[in-house]
Design a protein around this motif. Structure first.
Motif, PDB file in Angstrom:
ATOM      1  N   LYS A 101       6.142 -31.969 -36.131  1.00 66.35           N
ATOM      2  CA  LYS A 101       5.400 -31.862 -37.385  1.00 66.35           C
ATOM      3  C   LYS A 101       4.674 -30.522 -37.475  1.00 66.35           C
ATOM      4  O   LYS A 101       4.596 -29.922 -38.552  1.00 66.35           O
ATOM      5  N   LEU A 102       4.146 -30.053 -36.358  1.00 67.87           N
ATOM      6  CA  LEU A 102       3.469 -28.753 -36.368  1.00 67.87           C
ATOM      7  C   LEU A 102       4.452 -27.624 -36.657  1.00 67.87           C
ATOM      8  O   LEU A 102       4.152 -26.686 -37.404  1.00 67.87           O
ATOM      9  N   VAL A 103       5.643 -27.720 -36.069  1.00 64.79           N
ATOM     10  CA  VAL A 103       6.615 -26.646 -36.216  1.00 64.79           C
ATOM     11  C   VAL A 103       7.243 -26.646 -37.606  1.00 64.79           C
ATOM     12  O   VAL A 103       7.444 -25.582 -38.215  1.00 64.79           O
ATOM     13  N   LEU A 104       7.539 -27.829 -38.126  1.00 68.05           N
ATOM     14  CA  LEU A 104       8.340 -27.922 -39.343  1.00 68.05           C
ATOM     15  C   LEU A 104       7.514 -28.111 -40.616  1.00 68.05           C
ATOM     16  O   LEU A 104       8.062 -28.004 -41.708  1.00 68.05           O
ATOM     17  N   PHE A 163      10.807 -19.388 -35.323  1.00 71.15           N
ATOM     18  CA  PHE A 163       9.653 -19.021 -36.142  1.00 71.15           C
ATOM     19  C   PHE A 163       8.917 -17.817 -35.556  1.00 71.15           C
ATOM     20  O   PHE A 163       8.400 -16.971 -36.304  1.00 71.15           O
ATOM     21  N   ILE A 164       8.846 -17.735 -34.237  1.00 74.74           N
ATOM     22  CA  ILE A 164       8.228 -16.555 -33.614  1.00 74.74           C
ATOM     23  C   ILE A 164       9.024 -15.305 -33.968  1.00 74.74           C
ATOM     24  O   ILE A 164       8.451 -14.241 -34.306  1.00 74.74           O
ATOM     25  N   ASN A 165      10.350 -15.409 -33.941  1.00 77.75           N
ATOM     26  CA  ASN A 165      11.182 -14.262 -34.308  1.00 77.75           C
ATOM     27  C   ASN A 165      11.000 -13.887 -35.777  1.00 77.75           C
ATOM     28  O   ASN A 165      10.997 -12.702 -36.138  1.00 77.75           O
ATOM     29  N   ILE A 166      10.844 -14.913 -36.638  1.00 80.14           N
ATOM     30  CA  ILE A 166      10.618 -14.630 -38.056  1.00 80.14           C
ATOM     31  C   ILE A 166       9.307 -13.876 -38.256  1.00 80.14           C
ATOM     32  O   ILE A 166       9.240 -12.902 -39.027  1.00 80.14           O
ATOM     33  N   ASN A 167       8.262 -14.326 -37.554  1.00 81.83           N
ATOM     34  CA  ASN A 167       6.970 -13.628 -37.662  1.00 81.83           C
ATOM     35  C   ASN A 167       7.087 -12.191 -37.179  1.00 81.83           C
ATOM     36  O   ASN A 167       6.519 -11.272 -37.782  1.00 81.83           O
ATOM     37  N   GLN A 168       7.811 -11.992 -36.090  1.00 79.56           N
ATOM     38  CA  GLN A 168       7.992 -10.632 -35.585  1.00 79.56           C
ATOM     39  C   GLN A 168       8.826  -9.796 -36.553  1.00 79.56           C
ATOM     40  O   GLN A 168       8.549  -8.602 -36.755  1.00 79.56           O
ATOM     41  N   ASN A 169       9.830 -10.416 -37.164  1.00 80.18           N
ATOM     42  CA  ASN A 169      10.651  -9.688 -38.137  1.00 80.18           C
ATOM     43  C   ASN A 169       9.838  -9.285 -39.360  1.00 80.18           C
ATOM     44  O   ASN A 169      10.088  -8.233 -39.957  1.00 80.18           O
ATOM     45  N   LEU A 185      -0.089 -20.724 -32.777  1.00 81.70           N
ATOM     46  CA  LEU A 185       0.339 -22.121 -32.858  1.00 81.70           C
ATOM     47  C   LEU A 185       1.681 -22.311 -32.159  1.00 81.70           C
ATOM     48  O   LEU A 185       1.883 -23.299 -31.428  1.00 81.70           O
ATOM     49  N   ALA A 186       2.598 -21.366 -32.360  1.00 80.23           N
ATOM     50  CA  ALA A 186       3.908 -21.471 -31.715  1.00 80.23           C
ATOM     51  C   ALA A 186       3.777 -21.441 -30.193  1.00 80.23           C
ATOM     52  O   ALA A 186       4.487 -22.166 -29.486  1.00 80.23           O
ATOM     53  N   GLY A 187       2.855 -20.641 -29.679  1.00 77.96           N
ATOM     54  CA  GLY A 187       2.639 -20.603 -28.238  1.00 77.96           C
ATOM     55  C   GLY A 187       2.129 -21.923 -27.703  1.00 77.96           C
ATOM     56  O   GLY A 187       2.573 -22.396 -26.649  1.00 77.96           O
ATOM     57  N   ASP A 188       1.189 -22.555 -28.436  1.00 81.47           N
ATOM     58  CA  ASP A 188       0.669 -23.857 -28.019  1.00 81.47           C
ATOM     59  C   ASP A 188       1.777 -24.916 -28.051  1.00 81.47           C
ATOM     60  O   ASP A 188       1.867 -25.764 -27.153  1.00 81.47           O
ATOM     61  N   VAL A 189       2.602 -24.877 -29.105  1.00 78.65           N
ATOM     62  CA  VAL A 189       3.690 -25.846 -29.230  1.00 78.65           C
ATOM     63  C   VAL A 189       4.693 -25.670 -28.106  1.00 78.65           C
ATOM     64  O   VAL A 189       5.167 -26.649 -27.511  1.00 78.65           O
ATOM     65  N   LEU A 190       5.022 -24.423 -27.779  1.00 75.36           N
ATOM     66  CA  LEU A 190       5.970 -24.174 -26.687  1.00 75.36           C
ATOM     67  C   LEU A 190       5.431 -24.705 -25.360  1.00 75.36           C
ATOM     68  O   LEU A 190       6.180 -25.268 -24.554  1.00 75.36           O
ATOM     69  N   GLY A 191       4.124 -24.532 -25.133  1.00 76.35           N
ATOM     70  CA  GLY A 191       3.522 -25.065 -23.912  1.00 76.35           C
ATOM     71  C   GLY A 191       3.609 -26.576 -23.854  1.00 76.35           C
ATOM     72  O   GLY A 191       3.928 -27.154 -22.812  1.00 76.35           O
ATOM     73  N   ALA A 192       3.330 -27.241 -24.990  1.00 79.12           N
ATOM     74  CA  ALA A 192       3.410 -28.703 -25.034  1.00 79.12           C
ATOM     75  C   ALA A 192       4.836 -29.187 -24.823  1.00 79.12           C
ATOM     76  O   ALA A 192       5.082 -30.160 -24.096  1.00 79.12           O
ATOM     77  N   ILE A 193       5.800 -28.507 -25.447  1.00 79.75           N
ATOM     78  CA  ILE A 193       7.204 -28.897 -25.291  1.00 79.75           C
ATOM     79  C   ILE A 193       7.650 -28.708 -23.846  1.00 79.75           C
ATOM     80  O   ILE A 193       8.377 -29.542 -23.290  1.00 79.75           O
TER      81      ILE A 193
END
Length: 328
Positions: free
Chosen positions: A170-173, A258-264, A181-189
């Motif tokens: 839900k946080l990602v999508l 999403f991290i790549n999109i933000n960087q792009n 937020l993406a970093g926190d989600v990656l840690g949880a996953i």
């Protein structure tokens, strides 16, 4: 700690033993040694004539030496049990010893378990056996019920993993995913992936232990059917862990995307800014050339004219990029 469990009126009762004399007062079907001391091991050896191997709880023991039968009829089973601690999930090696053949020893019909720390599955079985009369009839029932409870505990933990992955999804999508937020989600996953892997390894180990019990012909018909049901449950858990691995991979790919999109987006802004500054740079380069005859050099309006021309040449590309939606 040395605990013994006896059957009374079909229920399992626990007694904590603090001396050899107390040990001789009971006829247990299960003797549980949690982080046993040398003295407690001596009591077991003296009263039951049972020697606990020095490597009983070793983690690095060879796989081929985890399930075997001694010449005196003792069955040795070393299996891992899951502890789904939120901060430090881990498995605990438990050594089981059963004497099924040698009737001359007091250890016959008694299950011995040796482990370094308390295991949730053991607590679960003790609670059920106190409340449900007839659940356990002998030492083999204790061992089977432990493996059954371990499979159930793994299933409950898998449900918890799925719930955590749903929250991460839900946080990602559903939200604007920032890098933090993406970093926190990656840690949880990643934590759920580690726990899911431990569960898969644990149920595989349980499957091997139950299969060894079935091959050793130590089970009666009802217990054999119960062992088959445990294997069927484990098979379903194995499939569920595979499903969770797929979900974990999807969420990881989505989060990284999403991290790549933000960087792009950042790179796009720099690229647009670089393109927008090319015309002013070109104009500044032209008027920076050291030619003797340039018509604007001797005019009073030459300098503001060049500045206005550079500003206009920067604003026009920015207006065009904004109109095309490239700055969003």
């Amino acid at each position: 700690m040395l605990n013994i469990f006896t059957l009374a009126n079909g229920r399992l009762f626990q007694e904590e033993i603090e001396s050899l004399e107390e040990l001789s007062k009971f006829q247990p079907i299960w003797v549980d040694l949690e982080a046993p001391t040398l003295e407690e091991k001596r009591w077991i050896k003296q009263y039951y004539e049972l020697s606990i191997p020095e490597d009983a709880m070793d983690e690095d023991i060879e796989e081929s030496a985890r399930f075997y039968e001694e010449d005196n009829g003792e069955l040795h089973i070393r299996s891992d049990f899951l502890i789904a601690d939120e901060d430090e999930p881990r498995t605990v090696r438990v050594a089981f010893i059963l004497n099924q053949n040698n009737a001359s020893l007091r250890s016959r019909g008694v299950l011995f378990s040796i482990h370094d720390e308390d295991v949730p599955v053991f607590r679960l079985l003790r609670m059920r056996a106190r409340r449900a009369p007839g659940l356990i009839e002998d030492d083999k029932d204790v061992l089977l019920k432990l493996f059954d409870a371990d499979a159930e505990y793994s299933a409950d933990t898998l449900e918890g993993i799925y719930d955590q992955l749903e929250k991460a999804g839900k946080l990602v999508l559903s939200e604007d995913v920032t890098d933090e937020l993406a970093g926190d989600v990656l840690g949880a996953i990643a934590r759920q992936e580690d726990l899911n892997g431990r569960i898969r390894r644990n149920v595989m180990d349980t499957r091997r232990a139950v299969s060894f019990m079935m091959r050793s012909r130590m089970l009666n018909a009802d217990q054999f059917e119960e062992a088959r049901q445990i294997l069927r449950d484990i098979e379903s858990l194995d499939n569920h862990t595979a499903f969770l691995f797929d979900k974990i991979n999807f969420l990881m790919d989505a989060t990284v995307g999403f991290i790549n999109i933000n960087q792009n987006k950042i790179i796009k802004i720099f690229s647009v800014a670089s393109v927008a500054l090319l015309p002013p740079t070109l104009i500044a380069s032209i008027y920076g050339m050291n030619f003797q005859f340039m018509p604007e050099l001797d005019k009073t309006w030459g300098y503001p004219y060049a500045l206005a021309l550079m500003i206009a040449s920067a604003l026009v590309p920015m207006w065009y990029f904004r109109k095309r939606g490239w700055l969003k």
